[in-house]
Design an enzyme around this catalytic site. Structure first.
Site, mmCIF file in Angstrom:
data_model
loop_
_atom_site.group_PDB
_atom_site.id
_atom_site.type_symbol
_atom_site.label_atom_id
_atom_site.label_comp_id
_atom_site.label_asym_id
_atom_site.label_seq_id
_atom_site.Cartn_x
_atom_site.Cartn_y
_atom_site.Cartn_z
ATOM 1 N N HIS A 308 18.345 36.119 52.087
ATOM 2 C CA HIS A 308 19.397 36.558 53.586
ATOM 3 C C HIS A 308 20.661 36.131 52.943
ATOM 4 O O HIS A 308 20.898 35.424 52.567
ATOM 5 C CB HIS A 308 18.934 35.955 54.595
ATOM 6 N N ASP A 366 12.701 40.513 58.522
ATOM 7 C CA ASP A 366 13.279 42.088 58.487
ATOM 8 C C ASP A 366 12.219 42.745 58.053
ATOM 9 O O ASP A 366 11.467 43.920 58.380
ATOM 10 C CB ASP A 366 14.034 42.289 57.605
#
Length: 431
Positions: A308, A366
């Site tokens: 991330h 995600d």
């Protein structure tokens, strides 16, 4: 209020400036450069604003090195384990967790506002059947200001409150309608007997011809998706909402702007991109090929759903989302789906392979949310609209905070101009 911590001296040529330093509640100190241009005749250059605080905020805090996400000071892990989305909505909007009576009142207000104006049904029919649901949402949410005139005056605190409740209540309905319209099914009205997440699932998957019962495990998973995506500090879409709001635009226009920004694949489309990557890999036996591509510095391919930009350690939302993904897959008995087999094997490799572990490329939120939504039966085109309805409360809370901030001015970033200097116009025959 940030605590003053002296000043820093900056020398530019023969000019010496004292720039105030402030200490936040948590996080790095901040250098106040508001008078830099007036006193030093220079700007700062910071593409992407990655080293610039454009506002002060009390809503959300992220520590990327620690892998920490706080909503109003509460760790996301605690909220996910003990709370639910509408309680988190209340927390983000008003700053504190509600009492039992406040929670009942808030849930009632949201539930009673879930229906949209009946004339908005006609607005949907102006879109092509193959329109992307996000395109539909941008248009319909922006058009809310044409239907709800009594909550567009941002100077009126009560109208701001009404607009906030309407947006949180109606955007799930609008997202579900966009989905139904895209697949040619009739719209399904909200049901006041269902909770927030269950109601959204009902509006998406129920049909008039038969009864639809919302499974509590699926409703819980959807509630967690909403909660974990509710806010994420000053990201691109939140900054867009604040920038639009700084001009005095009405709240519906501001949230529509946020939805438009979220649509970008570098922002809200991450879980869709992850699932499309899993489909591209296709089968478990092809995973080594793609792992090799990911490790090759000269290969542009990158694994989506791992690591991330903000979290340099691990995504604190991912562990919670993994639990929901496991529960959903077990409930639905999905074992033979090739895409999900690829996902599970990639997850195993990422948690064990030294390359991924050393670079801290852990599966992020995600990765797991895409698996859950795929298992529930949502097409990838609906992933970003679900992100949008989840993030609505964060946008609204940030917008309300911005409107009430006496230091806030209309957004007007500067630039590093590299074009032609002043030059004189010449007639066409002399060029």
């Amino acid at each position: 209020m940030a605590e003053s911590k002296g000043s820093a001296q900056l020398t530019i040529g023969n000019t010496s400036l004292d720039l105030p330093i402030y200490s936040p509640t948590v996080g790095p100190d901040v250098l106040d450069i508001r008078k830099l241009y007036a006193q030093g005749d220079v700007f700062t250059y910071d593409p992407g604003f990655t080293s610039t605080a454009a506002c002060s905020s009390t809503i959300t805090y992220i520590d990327g090195d620690k892998g920490e996400l706080l909503y109003r000071g509460y760790p996301i892990e605690q909220l996910a384990a003990q709370s639910h989305h509408l309680e988190v909505c209340y927390l983000l909007l008003y700053g504190e967790l509600p009492s039992a009576q406040q929670m009942i009142d808030f849930e009632t207000r949201v539930t009673r506002h879930t229906m949209v104006h009946e004339q908005m049904h006609n607005f949907f029919r102006g879109f092509r059947r193959d329109a992307h649901p996000m395109a539909t949402m941008v248009g319909v949410v922006g058009a809310m200001s044409a239907f709800y005139h009594d909550s567009t005056d941002i100077e009126d605190p009560w109208q701001r409150e009404v607009a906030a409740i309407r947006l949180i209540a109606k955007i799930p309905t609008i997202a579900a309608m966009a989905y139904k319209y895209s697949i040619g099914q009739p719209f399904v009205y909200p049901k006041n007997s269902l909770d927030y997440a269950g109601n959204f699932l009902h509006m998406c998957f129920a049909v008039p011809a038969e009864d639809y019962v919302v499974d509590p495990i699926l409703a819980k998973a959807m509630d967690r998706i909403m909660m974990l995506h509710a806010d994420h500090e000053q990201n691109a879409s939140t900054s867009t909402v604040r920038l639009a709001g700084s001009s005095g635009a009405n709240p519906f226009a501001c949230i529509a702007a946020g939805i438009a920004c979220l649509w970008g694949p570098a922002h809200g489309g991450a879980n869709q991109a992850c699932l499309e990557m899993l489909r591209e890999i296709g089968t478990v036996d092809r995973i080594p090929e793609y792992i090799a591509k990911a490790k090759d510095k000269n290969d542009p391919f990158r694994l989506m759903g791992f690591g991330h930009r903000v979290y340099k350690n691990f995504d604190p939302r991912a562990k919670v989302m993994k639990e929901s993904a496991d529960e959903v897959l077990e409930l639905l008995g999905i074992h033979d789906n090739e895409t999900l087999k690829v996902a599970k094997e990639l997850e195993r490799i990422a948690l064990e392979d030294e390359y991924f572990v050393s670079k801290k490329l852990y599966p992020n939120v995600d990765f797991y949310s895409g698996i859950i939504l795929e298992a529930m039966g949502f097409p990838t085109a609906m992933f970003t609209p679900i992100f949008a309805l989840s993030r609505t409360v964060g946008w609204v809370a940030q917008w309300k905070e911005m409107v009430g901030d006496s230091d806030q001015k209309i957004g007007r970033p500067r630039q590093l101009y590299t074009g032609a200097p002043r030059r004189d116009y010449s007639d066409v025959e002399n060029r």
